[in-house]
Structure formats: C-alpha cells, structure tokens
Design a protein around this motif. Structure first.
Motif, PDB file in Angstrom:
ATOM      1  N   SER A 273       0.824  -1.196   0.000  1.00 42.76           N
ATOM      2  CA  SER A 273       0.000   0.000   0.000  1.00 42.76           C
ATOM      3  C   SER A 273       0.871   1.264   0.000  1.00 42.76           C
ATOM      4  O   SER A 273       0.681   2.165  -0.816  1.00 42.76           O
ATOM      5  CB  SER A 273      -0.928  -0.049   1.222  1.00 42.76           C
ATOM      6  OG  SER A 273      -1.353   1.236   1.538  1.00 42.76           O
ATOM      7  N   GLY A 276       2.679   1.804  -3.417  1.00 47.13           N
ATOM      8  CA  GLY A 276       1.806   2.337  -4.464  1.00 47.13           C
ATOM      9  C   GLY A 276       1.540   3.821  -4.273  1.00 47.13           C
ATOM     10  O   GLY A 276       1.615   4.604  -5.225  1.00 47.13           O
ATOM     11  N   LEU A 277       1.252   4.205  -3.036  1.00 44.75           N
ATOM     12  CA  LEU A 277       0.942   5.618  -2.787  1.00 44.75           C
ATOM     13  C   LEU A 277       2.160   6.505  -3.029  1.00 44.75           C
ATOM     14  O   LEU A 277       2.060   7.580  -3.618  1.00 44.75           O
ATOM     15  CB  LEU A 277       0.426   5.790  -1.349  1.00 44.75           C
ATOM     16  CG  LEU A 277      -0.936   5.128  -1.103  1.00 44.75           C
ATOM     17  CD1 LEU A 277      -1.285   5.129   0.386  1.00 44.75           C
ATOM     18  CD2 LEU A 277      -2.030   5.826  -1.908  1.00 44.75           C
ATOM     19  N   GLN A 279       4.720   5.796  -5.011  1.00 46.96           N
ATOM     20  CA  GLN A 279       4.985   5.824  -6.450  1.00 46.96           C
ATOM     21  C   GLN A 279       4.075   6.833  -7.143  1.00 46.96           C
ATOM     22  O   GLN A 279       4.486   7.544  -8.055  1.00 46.96           O
ATOM     23  CB  GLN A 279       4.815   4.431  -7.052  1.00 46.96           C
ATOM     24  CG  GLN A 279       5.980   3.497  -6.702  1.00 46.96           C
ATOM     25  CD  GLN A 279       5.793   2.081  -7.229  1.00 46.96           C
ATOM     26  OE1 GLN A 279       4.661   1.610  -7.343  1.00 46.96           O
ATOM     27  NE2 GLN A 279       6.894   1.411  -7.532  1.00 46.96           N
ATOM     28  N   GLY A 280       2.832   6.889  -6.667  1.00 49.12           N
ATOM     29  CA  GLY A 280       1.897   7.860  -7.224  1.00 49.12           C
ATOM     30  C   GLY A 280       2.368   9.288  -6.980  1.00 49.12           C
ATOM     31  O   GLY A 280       2.327  10.121  -7.884  1.00 49.12           O
ATOM     32  N   ALA A 283       5.314   9.948  -9.247  1.00 50.04           N
ATOM     33  CA  ALA A 283       4.890  10.121 -10.643  1.00 50.04           C
ATOM     34  C   ALA A 283       4.312  11.513 -10.847  1.00 50.04           C
ATOM     35  O   ALA A 283       4.617  12.190 -11.835  1.00 50.04           O
ATOM     36  CB  ALA A 283       3.865   9.053 -11.002  1.00 50.04           C
ATOM     37  N   ARG A 284       3.482  11.956  -9.917  1.00 55.16           N
ATOM     38  CA  ARG A 284       2.863  13.277 -10.059  1.00 55.16           C
ATOM     39  C   ARG A 284       3.905  14.395  -9.961  1.00 55.16           C
ATOM     40  O   ARG A 284       3.869  15.362 -10.705  1.00 55.16           O
ATOM     41  CB  ARG A 284       1.771  13.466  -9.008  1.00 55.16           C
ATOM     42  CG  ARG A 284       0.400  12.970  -9.493  1.00 55.16           C
ATOM     43  CD  ARG A 284      -0.710  13.331  -8.507  1.00 55.16           C
ATOM     44  NE  ARG A 284      -0.525  12.608  -7.247  1.00 55.16           N
ATOM     45  CZ  ARG A 284      -1.066  11.415  -6.984  1.00 55.16           C
ATOM     46  NH1 ARG A 284      -1.822  10.826  -7.893  1.00 55.16           N
ATOM     47  NH2 ARG A 284      -0.855  10.821  -5.834  1.00 55.16           N
ATOM     48  N   ARG A 287       5.931  14.792 -13.099  1.00 47.68           N
ATOM     49  CA  ARG A 287       5.128  15.217 -14.246  1.00 47.68           C
ATOM     50  C   ARG A 287       4.707  16.688 -14.110  1.00 47.68           C
ATOM     51  O   ARG A 287       4.117  17.251 -15.021  1.00 47.68           O
ATOM     52  CB  ARG A 287       3.839  14.385 -14.317  1.00 47.68           C
ATOM     53  CG  ARG A 287       3.960  13.047 -14.990  1.00 47.68           C
ATOM     54  CD  ARG A 287       2.545  12.450 -15.092  1.00 47.68           C
ATOM     55  NE  ARG A 287       2.555  11.011 -14.866  1.00 47.68           N
ATOM     56  CZ  ARG A 287       1.549  10.337 -14.326  1.00 47.68           C
ATOM     57  NH1 ARG A 287       0.435  10.973 -13.947  1.00 47.68           N
ATOM     58  NH2 ARG A 287       1.625   9.043 -14.173  1.00 47.68           N
ATOM     59  N   ARG A 313      14.515  -0.252  -9.288  1.00 49.29           N
ATOM     60  CA  ARG A 313      13.347  -0.685 -10.080  1.00 49.29           C
ATOM     61  C   ARG A 313      12.042  -0.157  -9.495  1.00 49.29           C
ATOM     62  O   ARG A 313      11.127   0.184 -10.231  1.00 49.29           O
ATOM     63  CB  ARG A 313      13.311  -2.216 -10.179  1.00 49.29           C
ATOM     64  CG  ARG A 313      14.116  -2.728 -11.370  1.00 49.29           C
ATOM     65  CD  ARG A 313      13.708  -4.148 -11.743  1.00 49.29           C
ATOM     66  NE  ARG A 313      13.913  -5.055 -10.616  1.00 49.29           N
ATOM     67  CZ  ARG A 313      15.089  -5.604 -10.299  1.00 49.29           C
ATOM     68  NH1 ARG A 313      16.151  -5.336 -11.019  1.00 49.29           N
ATOM     69  NH2 ARG A 313      15.197  -6.423  -9.281  1.00 49.29           N
ATOM     70  N   THR A 316      11.803   3.342 -10.886  1.00 50.18           N
ATOM     71  CA  THR A 316      11.537   3.467 -12.325  1.00 50.18           C
ATOM     72  C   THR A 316      10.127   2.993 -12.674  1.00 50.18           C
ATOM     73  O   THR A 316       9.549   3.468 -13.642  1.00 50.18           O
ATOM     74  CB  THR A 316      12.570   2.680 -13.159  1.00 50.18           C
ATOM     75  OG1 THR A 316      12.606   1.333 -12.704  1.00 50.18           O
ATOM     76  CG2 THR A 316      13.944   3.291 -13.010  1.00 50.18           C
ATOM     77  N   HIS A 317       9.575   2.067 -11.882  1.00 49.57           N
ATOM     78  CA  HIS A 317       8.214   1.628 -12.178  1.00 49.57           C
ATOM     79  C   HIS A 317       7.222   2.786 -12.115  1.00 49.57           C
ATOM     80  O   HIS A 317       6.160   2.727 -12.710  1.00 49.57           O
ATOM     81  CB  HIS A 317       7.790   0.519 -11.206  1.00 49.57           C
ATOM     82  CG  HIS A 317       8.453  -0.784 -11.513  1.00 49.57           C
ATOM     83  ND1 HIS A 317       8.187  -1.936 -10.825  1.00 49.57           N
ATOM     84  CD2 HIS A 317       9.384  -1.119 -12.433  1.00 49.57           C
ATOM     85  CE1 HIS A 317       8.930  -2.923 -11.306  1.00 49.57           C
ATOM     86  NE2 HIS A 317       9.667  -2.443 -12.275  1.00 49.57           N
ATOM     87  N   ALA A 318       7.580   3.811 -11.381  1.00 49.49           N
ATOM     88  CA  ALA A 318       6.663   4.948 -11.252  1.00 49.49           C
ATOM     89  C   ALA A 318       6.923   6.004 -12.316  1.00 49.49           C
ATOM     90  O   ALA A 318       6.236   7.017 -12.367  1.00 49.49           O
ATOM     91  CB  ALA A 318       6.819   5.578  -9.870  1.00 49.49           C
ATOM     92  N   LEU A 321       9.455   5.886 -18.921  1.00 48.48           N
ATOM     93  CA  LEU A 321      10.815   5.508 -19.321  1.00 48.48           C
ATOM     94  C   LEU A 321      11.479   6.567 -20.190  1.00 48.48           C
ATOM     95  O   LEU A 321      12.693   6.617 -20.306  1.00 48.48           O
ATOM     96  CB  LEU A 321      10.784   4.177 -20.077  1.00 48.48           C
ATOM     97  CG  LEU A 321      10.510   2.956 -19.203  1.00 48.48           C
ATOM     98  CD1 LEU A 321      10.194   1.754 -20.059  1.00 48.48           C
ATOM     99  CD2 LEU A 321      11.719   2.699 -18.326  1.00 48.48           C
ATOM    100  N   ARG A 322      10.657   7.389 -20.828  1.00 45.90           N
ATOM    101  CA  ARG A 322      11.235   8.426 -21.691  1.00 45.90           C
ATOM    102  C   ARG A 322      11.833   9.573 -20.897  1.00 45.90           C
ATOM    103  O   ARG A 322      12.467  10.452 -21.442  1.00 45.90           O
ATOM    104  CB  ARG A 322      10.152   8.963 -22.642  1.00 45.90           C
ATOM    105  CG  ARG A 322       9.918   8.047 -23.814  1.00 45.90           C
ATOM    106  CD  ARG A 322       8.651   8.399 -24.530  1.00 45.90           C
ATOM    107  NE  ARG A 322       7.501   8.188 -23.649  1.00 45.90           N
ATOM    108  CZ  ARG A 322       6.273   7.943 -24.076  1.00 45.90           C
ATOM    109  NH1 ARG A 322       6.034   7.887 -25.366  1.00 45.90           N
ATOM    110  NH2 ARG A 322       5.290   7.755 -23.238  1.00 45.90           N
TER     111      ARG A 322
END
Lengths: 489, 489
Positions: A273, A276-277, A279-280, A283-284, A287, A313, A316-318, A321-322
């Motif tokens: 849990s 995932g949070l 990584q989110g 990611a945000r 971006r 890893r 990078t999963h989050a 790749l570009r």
C-alpha cells in the motif's frame, strides 16, 4: 603588465624566416612525443583584445602541428542543450583525451571578461565566476590536464590601424564584423578587465602569457614558443590545500554504518500500500510543470547485494521511461581513463525535466578506488572537495541531488550471496569480486564513513538506509525522494 | 492478424512459475553469448496499444537479463537539439554497440503510427515514412544490427477493464495518465494503424511479433520467448537488390578523372584578389539570417597530397571558428567498428546554422575500404545507395551538401611527396601508406570513377577539380561553395 605588448613589437620577415622551420619542427616533435606518452592533455585557452588575430593564431597552430590531433573547441552563445546544464558542462564534455591538444576559443573566461568590462562590474558575480574558474582549472590540472592561457594583445592605435587597413580593400573588408567596431570603443575597459583577470587567475599550473599581436610574425613566433615551452616542460601540480573538503580536518569520522538500526521491518500489506501511494506521489511530482525547470539526480551506493537494483526498479516503475536514464557504473573504459575522473559523470547528467539514476557513481573514487588502490592517496583525498563542488554545480543549476547508501549487515550479505549462487538466473550477479570485497568489509565501511562525513552536504544529502529488510528499504528510499521533490517543487 | 491477441489469452500462475526459471536462465545465457561474440547488436522495438503494459515489459527484460548490457532507448517529443537534425539522427546516435541490447521505446514508428491513426491518413506521408523506415532498418540489418519488433496487444474490453481496475485504487490510479484515457477512444483506429504497419513493414530481417498483453504472465512469457528466439537464431540478411543505387546498372563508369583538364592555372595576383572576394562572399552567406535554418556539409576526397588541407584552410579562414567543425577522418576507432558504418558520420553532422568540413569522409567505404579489402564486396556495393540516402536525409532537412574530389596527376603527386619528405616540418604528412596507395593508383582511380558515377546526385553534387595548380584549385573550391550557398539562400 601589458607594457611590452602595448608597444606593438614586431619581427622582420628575415627574423621570422630564420625561426619558422626550427619552431615548426620542434612543435611537431613535441606533439608526437605527447601523443605517444598519452599521460596528459594540453588545453590552450585563447583570449585577448578583439582584432588581435586570435583566429589566425589558432589557424597557425593547426597548420604548424599535425591537425589530426588538435581539437579546436570554439564556444559561442550557449545552445538550448547547453543552457539546460550547468555552465561548465560544455567544457567538460569537450575535454580532449590524454595525448591530444585542445584549443579553447570562447572559453570559461568569456562570462568573467564580460562582467569585468562592464561599466560597473558586480563584485559578487566577479568573485563567483573567478572562484568557479579557479576550482575548474585546479581540478583539471590535478588530473593531468596541462593548461596554458594566451592573451593576445595590441595597442588601441594598432587595433584601429588594422581595422582601417582591412576596410580599405573589398578583398578584406568582410573580416571586420559589426561587433569588431563596437569593441574598439571599449578598448580601455577590455584591457582593464584582462589585466584584472590575469592578475587574479594566474596559478603556476595554469599560467597566462601575453602575446604581442600587432605584428603577425611576432604573434606567430610568440604563440609557437609558448606552446612549445608548455609541451616540453611539465607544469606543477596544484597543492593539496586547494581541495580541502569541509570536515576533512576531523581525524576520525563517526561510524554511521555501525550505528544504524538494521532491524526495522515492514510487513507485506503495509509495503504494497505504501509503495503504491509513494509511487503515485513520485509520478505526479516529476510530471508537474515545476519539475520542467529542475532535474533529479539519484546516486546509489552500498555494499554488494544491499538491494540497489531492487530499490531502483521500484523508482523506475513509477516513471515514464522516456524521462529517465539509468547508468550502471562499472570500472572505467579506455576512453574514460583517458579523461579526468569526473568527465564520464558530467556526460551522463540529465537535462532539465529529466531524471538520471546512477547505480554506483562518482563516489567510486573514494570507495573502491581508494580501498583497492586504483587511485593514489592524493587523488582520492582531493576527490571529496571535487565531488562537493561537482554536486554543487548541479544543484546551483536547479538539479535535485540525492544520494543513498544502502547498508546491510555482513550476515545478511552472506545469506544473499548464497541465495544468488543457488539461483540459475541470479548467479550472474555474484562474482569472485564480490567475495573479495566482502573480505575487506571493514576497509569499505571505513571508507564509507569517511565519505559520509565529508560529502553529506545540505545541497546534496546522503540517506543512509538499513536494508536487511528489503521492503523497508525500498519504501524508505521512495519516501526520501518524494519528500525532497515535494519540498522543492 | 490480431485475432489471437484479441481473445486476451492468459497463463495461470502455475504455468508461469513453471516457465520462468527456464526462460530467465536461457535469456541470460544467450545474452552473455552475444556479449562475448560481439558480432551483432540487438534492437528490440516496442510498440502497441496503450495500456498494454509496454513499460512493464521493458522493466521485465531489464530484470530478467543483465541490465548492465541493456540500454533502454526511450524517445519522447524531439528536443531542440534533435529538431535541428534529420528525424533519424537521434536513433542513429543511440545505436547500441555490438554485443549489446537496445530496447527502443518511442521508436521511428511513432510518426507513422500517428499518421496512420488519423481520421484520414495522408497517403504521401504514409509512403514517405514507410520508405524511410524500410531503408533505415534494411541498412542496420545489413550492418549486423538484429531488429525485432514487438506489438503489445489487447482487446478494447481488456483495455477498459485494466484502466478501471487501476483507477479503482489510490495506490494505482496514478498509473493512468490523461493521455491514456484519450487513447482509449481511438482504440479502433490504433488497431487499424498497427495492422497496416505490421503488414507493410515486416521484412524477414526485422519482423513483427504480436504479444498478447491482457494477462501479465502471458505478456511476460511471450516477450521473453520472442527475445530468446531472436538471440539464438541469426536473422537473414537483406537482399542486395534493396540497395541498388541509381546508375549502378552501368557496367563501366565514365573516366571522369582521366578526362579532367589538369593544366588550368591562376596567377598569384588574380589568386589573391579572387580569394579575398570569395572569402568575403562566403563569410557573408553563412552569417546571413537565411543560413540560420540551414547547415553546410563539405566532404573532401582526393589523392594523397592533392591539397585537401590547404583548400580547407582557405575556407576556414573566412569563417568564425565557433561556427565550424573540422573532422579529419582516419581509420575507424574501436567503438566505431562496433557500430554500423555510417554511425560515426551521423554523430558529426552539424546542427542548423553550422558548418561541418570532412577531411576524408563516408566515401572511405567505396574508396580505401574497397581497394584495400577492408569492406566486403557486398558492403561497399551496398554503400552507394546507403550514402545517397544518408545525404538525402541531410538535404531534406535543409543541409547543403557539397563534395569535392581534388585530383592531381601521378607526376605532380610524386613531386609533392618528395617535397614533403625534404621538409623537416612536412614529412609527418608522408607515410609508407601514401607510397603504397600510390602503387594502386589505377585501382583508386577506378574506385573514384565508380563512386562519381553512382553518387553524383542533384541534391549532393560532386565537384571534381584538377589541383595540379593549387591556386586554381582553392579558388575553384571556394567558388563552388559560394555559388551553392548564394543559389540556395
């Protein structure tokens, strides 16, 4: 200091003809000797008064030596690419290999000269530029780059006369650019700026020479003599004091690895849990619009089998790749050995809006190279200050630099080594080197503690994480990254 | 063609667990064998339906193989730098060395896919993209790059379900980007576009494989199997017909070198006046605003001692050194030999507003490499078409490409060789190689005539210039450049 050059001395055709063959032959011989030895490179920095014939001098060197082993490194206004990196990035990128010669035109002195020739130079900027140049040149010199700096000089009268002569004929008028005319008006200010710079940035390992340039024969002979002198005499090495890192005075570094809590754990449900949070959030963050003007540099170090790959890893999963580059760092390759140590890392730095992850890093110098004796004591001792400066240049330019030491206990490592050996698709990860390094556990730990004491800076902090429990470690790494990003952006 | 994948086949946990260790072990073994042999590289092109887990598949390959020898080549929107070069430049730049693996994400198929999934694809663009891709892949395959292309596929239903599942939890919702939702609406068009591309660009040396992707186990196993198959089986080589150059059908090339007038001369006064005026026109042309969107590529070839260096210096004297790069081309270095032949030239191409001068060039393949047997007959025969295409890509992007063959007679060459030997500072220019090449005069002349017959194109013309008189030659070279620039700008 410009007195001699200011009188515009000249050399007759006959005097020149008498010297030319000897100089050319000697230059070529010196060039081939340097090429054969390949133990250092030569940087010739070209600067001076406009219209003094810097371009002609560069052409001359290319004509008098074997041009296949000379690179003319001419820098103009920074390109978009260059603007997305710290100012010295483009110079690092273009450094010639050992044995080679680089002639630098539009060098790192340009911003300083521009500032110094303003009506009112801003002292703080002047100091900042000068300090940065000082560190850059000292670092290169210590790594076997020989630096000489040529100031092409002529009097205001000679400058004006030269322009008038060129403008007098359609065949040569094009050589005078609009910028040239503007520059003439600023003759005194540029002289003054040059004087200031030559006085303040003239260490024995990167000295200035003033080249009288009103007469082309004089200019040619002085240029050739200066280069020849440099190639036949080894420059002194910068003194060790130049590279003192903060905290280096402390005799004994605190044992951060020994004091670490290796027992922390995370159960599987919490792990999934939280992961995932986080990584989110990662990611945000990357971006976001704010990140477009920043970059993220992550360096991973730690004992073998401490879980660097697994932690990377999970990051990078989050990521798209570009947006990310992963750089596994091993023993340097041939062309890397032919350049200053930090060269290969400078080349791998991310532009703005991007992320670079280093699986092992520039810290190799104060870890494996120190322990295994690949670097001399002077080299690795100097590296702490160089690395702090290297990272500082990145963060000053907007990069976020985070460093992770993943730490396990010897017992846990042994177990992981055995696991790896047993698995048909994991045994590539374990080599005789790993076992050898393990025998030097204490030496590596002590090098790591020294490194942590000397390079854990505010601008580029270390995160030391116990990884006996992989889940805890991965979540903790992500947490640190997310916290740094969210705080900065 | 998507029928199998459209049914979203899956693999149970047990089936997967039974296969995983075998696949991973075999992949690693194959990877190390390829690394050891280092006779080819592998490019894995990743494409397909959005949300099919392409990123996860790339992560998997990195996890299942040794990631130190895999480069993930992920391309997004072209950067400023990339926009200043032809579209394929960025792919050429990043080609992995022999022995290595490159996973390409955001590949050369992206523009074609975008076009093909428009409401009304423009047929001319479709053809142009497809042809360019066809030539690119054929050229790489002929040079020992193995290419496999993976299309990740799943049904619209599975795509929607996957999105819904991800969005259902805060821990995974971030994985769905705004772009993902948009793409879903275009499912049919993307399928159709993929189908078209797979049908039309599926040669045996660069085949597509469709990977059913609704189920992650199925996706993983199919990916691994396809990569394994590629690494253990050599792909066929593209047929020679793919590379037919215009004019190659002619049995015997015209003897352009034999028919040249070597007696033309220019006296000293005319030379100096003409030279100055031409240099002025050159300087003005490349400083013009119009040139900022163009670039200039000059290639110099010719017999030894034909005066390439002198001609090049007369050009550079008219240029700002910050605007020009001179590339002396010799025998390829180790890392160049580990890449396709044209790789090292792609890397040296000028960005917009810049000039690159090649002292010897990519024509080495059909000259020295042909005559000395360094390239196989198939390799150099193929090179004519490859070179024409290479130059065409530059001119299509706004570059002006001019090629010069500087020609002397054997008698004049002999005299210059002797002169060089006698001069203490010119004898570095003469090596045993030069004498050896001289003995093969006719073979080199015949190779040059073939080259001229096959690569003298409208977009990148050859200028064949007799250089027994150096003054005439230098002025003639400058004239040709100025004429081409003034005509174009």
């Amino acid at each position: 200091m410009f007195a001699d050059a200011q009188s515009d001395p000249s050399l007759s055709e006959d005097e020149f003809d008498a010297q030319e063959p000897r100089l050319r032959t000697a230059l070529l011989k010196a060039q081939y000797r340097q090429l054969e030895r390949a133990d250092r490179s030569l940087l010739i920095v070209v600067a001076g008064i406009d219209g003094a014939g810097k371009g002609a001098a560069i052409n001359l060197l290319n004509e008098w030596m074997d041009p296949r082993h000379i690179q003319t490194l001419a820098f103009g206004t920074p390109t978009f690419d260059e603007q997305e990196h710290p100012p010295f990035w483009r110079y690092w990128n273009e450094l010639p290999a050992k044995g080679k010669i680089g002639i630098v035109f539009g060098s790192w002195y340009v911003p300083l000269l521009l500032e110094a020739s303003r009506k009112k130079p801003r002292p703080r900027r002047m100091t900042a530029y000068a300090n940065a140049i000082g560190r850059f040149e000292a670092g290169l010199a210590a790594e076997g780059v020989q630096i000489i700096k040529l100031w092409y000089h002529l009097s205001a009268r000679a400058q004006a006369k030269r322009t008038a002569t060129l403008l007098g004929s359609a065949e040569t008028a094009w050589q005078v650019t609009p910028a040239d005319r503007k520059v003439q008006k600023k003759y005194n200010r540029i002289c003054h700026a040059g004087q200031h710079i030559i006085e303040h940035l003239n260490p024995p390992y990167a000295p200035w020479t003033i080249i009288p340039s009103a007469d082309e024969h004089m200019r040619a002979v002085c240029t050739a003599q200066t280069v020849l002198q440099a190639m036949t005499h080894r420059a002194p090495t910068p003194k060790a004091q130049v590279f003192i890192a903060p905290g280096i005075a402390r005799r004994r570094s605190p044992d951060r690895l020994g004091q670490l809590d290796y027992s922390v754990k995370l159960d599987k449900d919490d792990y999934e849990s939280e992961l995932g949070l986080l990584q989110g959030r990662l990611a945000r963050a990357v971006r976001s619009d704010a990140f477009k003007k920043r970059s993220l540099i992550l360096a991973f170090e730690g004992q073998d089998a401490a879980g660097k790959g697994g932690a990377i890893r999970r990051i990078t999963h989050a990521l798209d790749l570009r947006q990310v580059d992963i750089h596994p760092i091993g023993a340097p390759m041939h062309d890397e050995l032919m350049h200053p140590y930090l060269w290969r890392f400078w080349r791998r730095l991310p532009r703005q809006g991007r992320i670079a992850i280093f699986d092992r890093s520039w810290y190799g110098r104060v870890l494996v190279e120190r322990v295994e004796g690949f670097a001399s004591s002077a080299d690795w001792r100097r590296a702490y200050a160089e690395i702090n400066d290297f990272e500082r240049q990145q963060t000053d330019h907007g990069a976020i630099v985070l460093k992770f030491w993943l730490a396990i206990t010897p017992e846990e490592q042994l177990q992981r080594f055995h696991e790896r050996e047993r698995s048909p698709f994991k045994n590539f990860k374990i080599t005789p080197d790993d076992w050898r390094n393990r025998e030097k556990w204490n030496q590596y730990a002590s090098a790591a503690n020294d490194m942590l004491a000397r390079t854990d800076t505010d601008h580029a902090p270390w995160h030391v994480i116990g990884t006996n429990d992989k889940r805890y470690a991965r979540v903790h790494v992500l947490k640190s990254i997310v916290a740094a990003l969210e705080k900065t952006l």
